[in-house]
Design a protein around this motif. Sequence first.
Motif, mmCIF file in Angstrom:
data_model
loop_
_atom_site.group_PDB
_atom_site.id
_atom_site.type_symbol
_atom_site.label_atom_id
_atom_site.label_comp_id
_atom_site.label_asym_id
_atom_site.label_seq_id
_atom_site.Cartn_x
_atom_site.Cartn_y
_atom_site.Cartn_z
ATOM 1 N N VAL A 16 40.267 34.687 58.728
ATOM 2 C CA VAL A 16 40.020 34.121 57.397
ATOM 3 C C VAL A 16 39.012 32.986 57.552
ATOM 4 O O VAL A 16 39.239 32.038 58.307
ATOM 5 C CB VAL A 16 41.331 33.596 56.770
ATOM 6 C CG1 VAL A 16 41.040 32.800 55.503
ATOM 7 C CG2 VAL A 16 42.266 34.761 56.461
ATOM 8 N N GLU A 17 37.890 33.128 56.846
ATOM 9 C CA GLU A 17 36.829 32.114 56.962
ATOM 10 C C GLU A 17 37.063 30.968 55.983
ATOM 11 O O GLU A 17 36.798 29.810 56.284
ATOM 12 C CB GLU A 17 35.495 32.797 56.662
ATOM 13 C CG GLU A 17 34.284 31.960 56.993
ATOM 14 C CD GLU A 17 33.039 32.808 56.789
ATOM 15 O OE1 GLU A 17 32.715 33.597 57.691
ATOM 16 O OE2 GLU A 17 32.436 32.690 55.715
ATOM 17 N N GLY A 18 37.564 31.305 54.806
ATOM 18 C CA GLY A 18 37.812 30.268 53.808
ATOM 19 C C GLY A 18 37.963 30.899 52.443
ATOM 20 O O GLY A 18 37.894 32.115 52.287
ATOM 21 N N SER A 19 38.196 30.056 51.455
ATOM 22 C CA SER A 19 38.321 30.593 50.097
ATOM 23 C C SER A 19 37.573 29.688 49.138
ATOM 24 O O SER A 19 37.316 28.517 49.430
ATOM 25 C CB SER A 19 39.788 30.714 49.700
ATOM 26 O OG SER A 19 40.391 29.448 49.724
ATOM 27 N N SER A 20 37.203 30.273 48.012
ATOM 28 C CA SER A 20 36.481 29.509 46.997
ATOM 29 C C SER A 20 36.865 30.112 45.643
ATOM 30 O O SER A 20 37.722 31.001 45.573
ATOM 31 C CB SER A 20 34.976 29.602 47.237
ATOM 32 O OG SER A 20 34.606 30.956 47.356
ATOM 33 N N GLU A 21 36.231 29.646 44.612
ATOM 34 C CA GLU A 21 36.503 30.198 43.280
ATOM 35 C C GLU A 21 35.214 30.686 42.668
ATOM 36 O O GLU A 21 34.170 30.053 42.824
ATOM 37 C CB GLU A 21 37.095 29.110 42.386
ATOM 38 C CG GLU A 21 38.580 29.281 42.221
ATOM 39 C CD GLU A 21 39.150 28.440 41.095
ATOM 40 O OE1 GLU A 21 40.326 28.135 41.213
ATOM 41 O OE2 GLU A 21 38.442 28.104 40.135
ATOM 42 N N ARG A 22 35.270 31.859 42.032
ATOM 43 C CA ARG A 22 34.097 32.371 41.323
ATOM 44 C C ARG A 22 34.543 32.696 39.888
ATOM 45 O O ARG A 22 35.446 33.507 39.704
ATOM 46 C CB ARG A 22 33.581 33.625 42.034
ATOM 47 C CG ARG A 22 32.208 34.067 41.561
ATOM 48 C CD ARG A 22 31.774 35.334 42.289
ATOM 49 N NE ARG A 22 31.668 35.150 43.722
ATOM 50 C CZ ARG A 22 32.020 36.062 44.630
ATOM 51 N NH1 ARG A 22 32.513 37.208 44.261
ATOM 52 N NH2 ARG A 22 31.890 35.809 45.919
ATOM 53 N N ASP A 23 33.941 32.046 38.931
ATOM 54 C CA ASP A 23 34.318 32.236 37.522
ATOM 55 C C ASP A 23 35.823 32.078 37.317
ATOM 56 O O ASP A 23 36.466 32.870 36.617
ATOM 57 C CB ASP A 23 33.880 33.620 37.018
ATOM 58 C CG ASP A 23 32.374 33.808 37.136
ATOM 59 O OD1 ASP A 23 31.634 32.810 37.007
ATOM 60 O OD2 ASP A 23 31.937 34.947 37.391
ATOM 61 N N GLY A 24 36.393 31.089 38.019
ATOM 62 C CA GLY A 24 37.825 30.822 37.839
ATOM 63 C C GLY A 24 38.737 31.758 38.609
ATOM 64 O O GLY A 24 39.959 31.685 38.480
ATOM 65 N N VAL A 25 38.138 32.662 39.431
ATOM 66 C CA VAL A 25 38.945 33.626 40.192
ATOM 67 C C VAL A 25 38.879 33.259 41.674
ATOM 68 O O VAL A 25 37.786 33.081 42.220
ATOM 69 C CB VAL A 25 38.400 35.060 39.985
ATOM 70 C CG1 VAL A 25 39.157 36.056 40.850
ATOM 71 C CG2 VAL A 25 38.481 35.442 38.521
ATOM 72 N N PRO A 26 40.030 33.145 42.365
ATOM 73 C CA PRO A 26 39.980 32.845 43.793
ATOM 74 C C PRO A 26 39.367 33.992 44.598
ATOM 75 O O PRO A 26 39.619 35.163 44.299
ATOM 76 C CB PRO A 26 41.452 32.633 44.178
ATOM 77 C CG PRO A 26 42.265 33.115 43.041
ATOM 78 C CD PRO A 26 41.391 33.263 41.844
ATOM 79 N N VAL A 27 38.561 33.618 45.602
ATOM 80 C CA VAL A 27 37.901 34.626 46.446
ATOM 81 C C VAL A 27 38.132 34.237 47.906
ATOM 82 O O VAL A 27 37.798 33.128 48.321
ATOM 83 C CB VAL A 27 36.380 34.672 46.174
ATOM 84 C CG1 VAL A 27 35.701 35.690 47.088
ATOM 85 C CG2 VAL A 27 36.104 34.999 44.718
ATOM 86 N N LEU A 28 38.741 35.158 48.671
ATOM 87 C CA LEU A 28 38.992 34.914 50.094
ATOM 88 C C LEU A 28 37.853 35.541 50.895
ATOM 89 O O LEU A 28 37.566 36.733 50.734
ATOM 90 C CB LEU A 28 40.330 35.548 50.494
ATOM 91 C CG LEU A 28 40.876 35.165 51.849
ATOM 92 C CD1 LEU A 28 41.404 33.733 51.827
ATOM 93 C CD2 LEU A 28 41.997 36.117 52.250
ATOM 94 N N ARG A 29 37.216 34.720 51.744
ATOM 95 C CA ARG A 29 36.125 35.236 52.575
ATOM 96 C C ARG A 29 36.654 35.497 53.984
ATOM 97 O O ARG A 29 37.457 34.716 54.508
ATOM 98 C CB ARG A 29 34.976 34.224 52.635
ATOM 99 C CG ARG A 29 34.288 33.970 51.303
ATOM 100 C CD ARG A 29 33.054 33.085 51.513
ATOM 101 N NE ARG A 29 33.332 31.920 52.342
ATOM 102 C CZ ARG A 29 33.941 30.803 51.900
ATOM 103 N NH1 ARG A 29 34.327 30.713 50.636
ATOM 104 N NH2 ARG A 29 34.172 29.791 52.714
ATOM 105 N N LEU A 30 36.203 36.586 54.587
ATOM 106 C CA LEU A 30 36.641 36.948 55.930
ATOM 107 C C LEU A 30 35.483 36.790 56.903
ATOM 108 O O LEU A 30 34.312 36.937 56.514
ATOM 109 C CB LEU A 30 37.158 38.390 55.940
ATOM 110 C CG LEU A 30 38.269 38.677 54.917
ATOM 111 C CD1 LEU A 30 38.688 40.145 54.972
ATOM 112 C CD2 LEU A 30 39.472 37.786 55.153
#
Length: 237
Positions: free
Chosen positions: A59-73
Motif C-alpha cells: 500500500v503506497e498511500g491513500s487520497s481523495e478524489r471528488d470526495g471518494v477515497p482512493v487507495l494507491r498500490l
Amino acid sequence: MPGAVEAYGIDAVDLGEVLRYLGYSGQKLDGELAARIDEVVARCLSVGRPRGVTRVFGVEGSSERDGVPVLRLSGTSLELAGHSIASHLDGAVAVGVLVVTAGMGVEAELRRLSLTDRVAQVIFDAAGSALVERAANAAEASLVAQAADRGLYCGTRFSPGYGDLPLETQPVLLAALDAGRLLGITLSDSLLMSPTKSVTAVAGFFERPPTDARPGCSACYAREFCLLRRSGRTCRG
Ligand code: SF4
C-alpha cells in the motif's frame, strides 16, 4: 513481476450452491431433474480448467478524489476507489489481487448449449458459477498463505462491482495480473469478462487479524484449499 499461473484441482462443486444459482430454496427435486443436474455438473467439471493468478502489492498511500477515497498500490497503476473498499481495506499494509477463470472449455460449452439445449445451458451456467467461485476460494487460500509467509493476516476478498468499487477497476486490475496473456481473459466494452466464468477480487493484508476474519476453519469457504490448515496453523493468529 507477473504472478505464476496456479491450476486448481477441483473435482466437485457444492450441489446446494448450484441449486441456489438455479433459484431453488429447499424444494424437493424430482429424480429425473436431479439426474440431469448431476450429469450437467459432471460435464462442467470435465471441460473446466480452473486456473488463476495472484499478486501482492504494497500500500503506497491513500487520497481523495471528488470526495471518494482512493487507495494507491506500489508498483502498479491499479487504484482502488470507493468508500466500501476503503472500509474493507482499512489498516491494510499490502493488498493481494486475484483473478481466476473456469476456462475456455466452459465458455465454449455454454455457447454450444445455448444453441442446442436451453435447459442444460441454464444448469451448466449455474455449475460454471459454482466452479469459478471454488476457484476463487482456492486463490484466496493462496493469498492467505502468502500473507502468513510475510507474518501478516489476509482479509476476505472483495470484487469490483461490490459496494461502490467501480467495475471500471477491471481493465487495470486484469493488466496488473497480465490476465490476458496468462489466462486468455478479455473484457467487453461493457467491462464483462470473457470467459464469463471468471472472477477478480482483492484482499487486504493486515498486521493483526482483521475484524471480518473468517469464522473458523470448520466454516471457512477456503478450508479445502488452505495450506495453513493442512500444516496445523491458522490464519487467525
Ligand atoms: S481454513 Fe482456517 S486457516 Fe485457512 S483460511 Fe480458513 S480460517 Fe484461515
